[in-house]
Write a protein that holds these residues in place. Structure first.
Motif, mmCIF file in Angstrom:
data_model
loop_
_atom_site.group_PDB
_atom_site.id
_atom_site.type_symbol
_atom_site.label_atom_id
_atom_site.label_comp_id
_atom_site.label_asym_id
_atom_site.label_seq_id
_atom_site.Cartn_x
_atom_site.Cartn_y
_atom_site.Cartn_z
ATOM 1 N N CYS A 29 31.652 49.722 39.810
ATOM 2 C CA CYS A 29 32.451 50.105 40.977
ATOM 3 C C CYS A 29 32.937 48.895 41.765
ATOM 4 O O CYS A 29 33.529 49.044 42.837
ATOM 5 N N ASP A 30 32.681 47.707 41.252
ATOM 6 C CA ASP A 30 33.140 46.464 41.876
ATOM 7 C C ASP A 30 32.623 46.315 43.312
ATOM 8 O O ASP A 30 33.378 46.030 44.236
ATOM 9 N N THR A 31 31.321 46.542 43.469
ATOM 10 C CA THR A 31 30.679 46.356 44.764
ATOM 11 C C THR A 31 29.290 45.764 44.538
ATOM 12 O O THR A 31 28.835 45.653 43.403
ATOM 13 N N ASP A 49 40.439 52.838 50.030
ATOM 14 C CA ASP A 49 40.584 52.019 48.816
ATOM 15 C C ASP A 49 39.256 51.891 48.079
ATOM 16 O O ASP A 49 39.216 51.856 46.853
ATOM 17 N N GLU A 50 38.160 51.864 48.820
ATOM 18 C CA GLU A 50 36.847 51.794 48.170
ATOM 19 C C GLU A 50 36.503 53.116 47.484
ATOM 20 O O GLU A 50 35.899 53.114 46.408
ATOM 21 N N LYS A 53 37.992 52.987 44.148
ATOM 22 C CA LYS A 53 37.214 52.119 43.248
ATOM 23 C C LYS A 53 35.951 52.825 42.769
ATOM 24 O O LYS A 53 35.573 52.713 41.604
ATOM 25 N N GLU A 56 36.913 55.520 40.211
ATOM 26 C CA GLU A 56 37.276 54.879 38.944
ATOM 27 C C GLU A 56 36.042 54.326 38.240
ATOM 28 O O GLU A 56 35.860 54.508 37.037
ATOM 29 N N GLY A 57 35.181 53.666 38.990
ATOM 30 C CA GLY A 57 33.983 53.080 38.409
ATOM 31 C C GLY A 57 33.025 54.114 37.849
ATOM 32 O O GLY A 57 32.375 53.886 36.825
#
Length: 72
Positions: A29-31, A49-50, A53, A56-57
């Protein structure tokens, strides 16, 4: 129940169903793992926007991620 709590429960359920650790889910999840943990606990409200993400993640649509939890 708050939106953050619903999101957290959904993230937890999805992560467990996919057999992911918090670290691996956070990476997808790019976090950060710490932030992902806070999201699961429902103590932070992500920006739009998060949310994209996260969806998607976790490979789900936004509705699956944000649907209200069943009453306890």
């Amino acid at each position: 129940m708050s939106h953050a709590k619903d999101l957290g429960k959904n993230l937890y359920r999805l992560r467990k169903s996919k057999g992911l650790t918090q670290e691996k889910a956070a990476e997808q999840c790019d976090t950060s793992p710490r932030h992902f943990q806070d999201l699961e606990k429902g103590i932070v409200n992500p920006h739009l926007d998060e949310l994209f993400k996260l969806a998607e993640g976790m490979q789900v649509d936004m509705n699956t991620l944000t649907q209200p939890s069943a009453p306890e």
